[in-house]
Scaffold this motif. Structure first.
Motif, mmCIF file in Angstrom:
data_model
loop_
_atom_site.group_PDB
_atom_site.id
_atom_site.type_symbol
_atom_site.label_atom_id
_atom_site.label_comp_id
_atom_site.label_asym_id
_atom_site.label_seq_id
_atom_site.Cartn_x
_atom_site.Cartn_y
_atom_site.Cartn_z
ATOM 1 N N VAL A 100 0.861 -1.187 0.000
ATOM 2 C CA VAL A 100 0.000 0.000 0.000
ATOM 3 C C VAL A 100 0.892 1.231 0.000
ATOM 4 N N ASP A 101 0.273 2.420 0.066
ATOM 5 C CA ASP A 101 1.054 3.657 0.096
ATOM 6 C C ASP A 101 1.894 3.739 1.366
ATOM 7 N N PRO A 102 3.066 4.364 1.298
ATOM 8 C CA PRO A 102 3.853 4.591 2.524
ATOM 9 C C PRO A 102 3.016 5.378 3.539
ATOM 10 N N GLY A 103 3.110 4.962 4.798
ATOM 11 C CA GLY A 103 2.341 5.617 5.843
ATOM 12 C C GLY A 103 0.971 5.027 6.065
ATOM 13 N N THR A 104 0.581 4.060 5.241
ATOM 14 C CA THR A 104 -0.725 3.391 5.390
ATOM 15 C C THR A 104 -0.518 2.045 6.065
ATOM 16 N N PHE A 105 -1.344 1.782 7.057
ATOM 17 C CA PHE A 105 -1.267 0.520 7.791
ATOM 18 C C PHE A 105 -2.013 -0.567 7.026
ATOM 19 N N VAL A 106 -1.431 -1.769 6.994
ATOM 20 C CA VAL A 106 -2.093 -2.931 6.412
ATOM 21 C C VAL A 106 -1.853 -4.112 7.333
ATOM 22 N N GLY A 107 -2.904 -4.882 7.602
ATOM 23 C CA GLY A 107 -2.773 -6.017 8.513
ATOM 24 C C GLY A 107 -3.664 -7.175 8.104
ATOM 25 N N PRO A 151 -3.299 -6.805 19.390
ATOM 26 C CA PRO A 151 -2.373 -7.929 19.497
ATOM 27 C C PRO A 151 -2.707 -9.124 18.600
ATOM 28 N N PHE A 152 -3.856 -9.081 17.915
ATOM 29 C CA PHE A 152 -4.314 -10.288 17.221
ATOM 30 C C PHE A 152 -3.772 -10.418 15.799
ATOM 31 N N TRP A 153 -3.107 -9.398 15.271
ATOM 32 C CA TRP A 153 -2.676 -9.453 13.876
ATOM 33 C C TRP A 153 -1.682 -10.602 13.652
ATOM 34 N N ALA A 154 -1.877 -11.357 12.583
ATOM 35 C CA ALA A 154 -0.905 -12.388 12.203
ATOM 36 C C ALA A 154 0.259 -11.785 11.443
ATOM 37 N N ALA A 155 0.010 -10.669 10.746
ATOM 38 C CA ALA A 155 1.072 -9.956 10.023
ATOM 39 C C ALA A 155 0.614 -8.521 9.852
ATOM 40 N N THR A 156 1.509 -7.581 10.068
ATOM 41 C CA THR A 156 1.194 -6.163 9.894
ATOM 42 C C THR A 156 2.372 -5.463 9.245
ATOM 43 N N GLY A 157 2.124 -4.251 8.811
ATOM 44 C CA GLY A 157 3.178 -3.431 8.249
ATOM 45 C C GLY A 157 2.643 -2.065 7.895
ATOM 46 N N VAL A 158 3.522 -1.127 7.731
ATOM 47 C CA VAL A 158 3.181 0.201 7.245
ATOM 48 C C VAL A 158 3.810 0.325 5.868
ATOM 49 N N GLY A 159 2.982 0.363 4.859
ATOM 50 C CA GLY A 159 3.452 0.383 3.477
ATOM 51 C C GLY A 159 3.441 -0.997 2.845
ATOM 52 N N SER A 160 3.686 -2.071 3.616
ATOM 53 C CA SER A 160 3.671 -3.431 3.053
ATOM 54 C C SER A 160 3.691 -4.446 4.186
ATOM 55 N N LEU A 161 3.362 -5.684 3.853
ATOM 56 C CA LEU A 161 3.492 -6.797 4.796
ATOM 57 C C LEU A 161 3.762 -8.066 4.011
ATOM 58 N N ASN A 175 -5.441 4.115 7.918
ATOM 59 C CA ASN A 175 -4.368 5.067 8.177
ATOM 60 C C ASN A 175 -3.644 4.645 9.449
ATOM 61 N N ALA A 176 -2.333 4.859 9.496
ATOM 62 C CA ALA A 176 -1.543 4.387 10.636
ATOM 63 C C ALA A 176 -1.994 5.022 11.943
ATOM 64 N N ASP A 177 -2.505 6.267 11.891
ATOM 65 C CA ASP A 177 -2.956 6.923 13.116
ATOM 66 C C ASP A 177 -4.436 6.705 13.391
ATOM 67 N N GLY A 178 -5.101 5.891 12.551
ATOM 68 C CA GLY A 178 -6.516 5.600 12.767
ATOM 69 C C GLY A 178 -7.453 6.695 12.315
ATOM 70 N N SER A 179 -6.965 7.665 11.544
ATOM 71 C CA SER A 179 -7.826 8.771 11.094
ATOM 72 C C SER A 179 -8.709 8.309 9.933
ATOM 73 N N VAL A 181 -10.845 8.676 6.167
ATOM 74 C CA VAL A 181 -10.562 8.813 4.734
ATOM 75 C C VAL A 181 -9.283 8.042 4.378
ATOM 76 N N VAL A 182 -9.511 6.853 3.853
ATOM 77 C CA VAL A 182 -8.416 5.990 3.403
ATOM 78 C C VAL A 182 -8.491 5.903 1.889
ATOM 79 N N ASP A 183 -7.372 6.179 1.239
ATOM 80 C CA ASP A 183 -7.316 6.117 -0.225
ATOM 81 C C ASP A 183 -5.915 5.658 -0.607
ATOM 82 N N THR A 184 -5.814 4.430 -1.153
ATOM 83 C CA THR A 184 -4.488 3.900 -1.462
ATOM 84 C C THR A 184 -4.594 2.786 -2.493
ATOM 85 N N PRO A 185 -3.595 2.643 -3.352
ATOM 86 C CA PRO A 185 -3.549 1.451 -4.208
ATOM 87 C C PRO A 185 -3.117 0.237 -3.383
#
Length: 458
Positions: free
Chosen positions: A316-323, A367-377, A392-396, A398-402
């Protein structure tokens, strides 16, 4: 001259009501209801006849008469309605011959049928079924859909020409004779194939278009059947049909293998993973659920699953959380949170929106995530129900990302080579059978001997 044992007639009536065809579907509804039941019974009768022919070589006469009655009823209704629109006379509710009706059909009763041929008629009929599908659109008068026999009264090229004939009739008061002849030729072809697939004759339907309301030649329906050696399809038809099927299967297998080999070479990135095309996800809320994956394999087969999928990744975009986490835990975390769930990918991504509020804690604190990352996992799949989430990493809001999905797919290359090699082999076998059928000489017909006076003549 003896024609094909399935004889289809239609009497041309140039003086048709120019308006009636617009509403013929309405009075034909009772016939369609009855025919739906009759064609279900036709399928049951066909199965009984199959067993009888396989064991005794005979189609029981009562069952044959019923099957013939269904074909006759079907042809009369089609002739009245949108299989031809060629008569204004309402069809009778009858399984009988009804010789005074403008549309008649007869099939010569076969005293003996080939026990072996009954096993492969459906296969030999495939070229004809392709033609009939073009003519009638829905698969013809004899179709096997959803596990039961069904009746298709019109459609395809027949439906188009009948509609044209109806429009011409509406404005000129006359049914175009040329259209009538062409439509009757297609209907005749379809009914011949229906009788052959319905096991009512061993005579292979001719690849011949016989237009017009009358059958070519003079009938001899009650004549004795030809010897077993001359009945059935020409000797070249069987290898030709099997060859065509092998060519189709080989083309599909080789194409799939070639596509896999292309992906193996062109779609792998610097990390060795095969990357899918990027898809953009968007929500005005706080999270996007990418869907739930249900992974099932036994402990003994877990290695096989990993060998097939390898390592899975999401970018995903840098700065975006994915889990990626257990579906039940993700559901509890996002309960009451405004979010969108992806329900389908295509030209436009489809979502199901849920209203709510902001999450009480940021996603990385769970704590339940099997895999997480910011930008990729990256993640090694395990059995279970898993849901991927983008926030969004801060939980805000409007999420928009490839989003780009990747997988190492270690089995891709061997599977692709296997499919490609198997496809090439099937193409060679199919081509050889078609070539054999095309170059094999036709068996000459046995001479017919007649007696004139005291002399025999061949």
């Amino acid at each position: 001259m003896t024609t094909y044992p399935v004889r289809v007639h239609g009497r041309f009536d140039p003086a048709l009501n120019r308006w009636l065809w617009l509403v013929k579907w309405l009075p034909a509804i009772p016939h369609y209801v009855v025919l739906a039941v009759l064609w279900t019974a036709f399928g049951v009768v066909g199965l009984c006849a199959f067993v009888s022919i396989l064991v005794t070589g005979r189609y029981p006469r009562p069952l044959f008469d019923f099957a013939l009655g269904v074909l006759r009823w079907t042809w009369r209704v089609a002739y009245y309605s949108f299989g031809a629109l060629a008569t204004d006379r309402y069809p009778p509710f009858s399984l009988g011959e009804e010789p005074d009706y403008p549309a008649t059909l007869d099939v010569a009763y076969p005293e003996r049928l080939s026990r072996g041929l009954v096993l492969v008629k459906w296969l030999l009929a495939i070229p004809h079924l392709v033609v009939v599908t073009i003519f009638l659109g829905g698969g013809g008068y004899l179709a096997f859909r959803a596990g039961e026999w069904a009746f298709s009264p019109a459609g395809g090229l027949v439906g188009l020409l009948v509609l044209i004939a109806g429009v011409v009739l509406l404005f000129t008061g006359r049914y175009p004779r040329g259209v009538f002849d062409f439509v009757l030729g297609m209907d005749r072809w379809a009914l011949r194939v229906a009788a052959y697939v319905g096991l009512m004759t061993d005579a292979y339907p001719p690849f011949r278009f016989d237009p017009g309301g009358d059958e070519p030649g003079a009938a001899a329906l009650d004549a004795p059947p030809p010897p077993a050696s001359s009945s059935g399809p020409p000797s070249r038809v069987v290898p030709a049909v099997i060859g065509v099927l092998l060519l189709l299967l080989g083309t599909g297998s080789a194409s799939a293998g070639a596509l896999g080999l292309w992906a193996e070479q062109a779609r792998r990135d610097a990390t060795g993973a095969v990357a899918a095309p990027a898809l953009t996800v968007h929500t005005s809320g706080y999270a996007v659920e990418l869907g739930t994956a249900e992974l099932r394999w036994t402990e003994a087969g877990q290695a096989v699953g990993e060998d097939w999928l390898g390592t899975v990744g999401l970018r995903v975009d840098p700065g975006t959380f994915v889990g990626i986490g257990p579906a039940a835990d993700v559901t509890r975390y996002l309960a009451g949170v405004e979010r969108d769930r992806v329900t389908g990918f295509g030209d436009r991504t489809a979502y199901r929106h849920s209203t709510g509020v902001a999450p009480t804690t940021p996603p990385h604190a769970q704590p339940f995530w099997a895999a997480t990352g910011v930008g990729s996992l990256t993640w090694t799949p395990r059995p279970g129900d898993w849901t991927a989430v983008v926030m969004n990493a801060d939980g805000s809001r409007v999420v928009d990302t490839p989003v780009v999905a990747t997988a190492t797919l270690p089995a891709l290359a061997p599977l692709s080579w296997t499919a490609f090699g198997g496809g090439v082999l099937l193409l060679l076998l199919g081509g050889g059978l078609v070539l054999f059928a095309a170059t094999r000489p036709t068996r000459p017909a046995a001479p017919v001997r007649t007696t004139i006076g005291d002399e025999d003549h061949a």
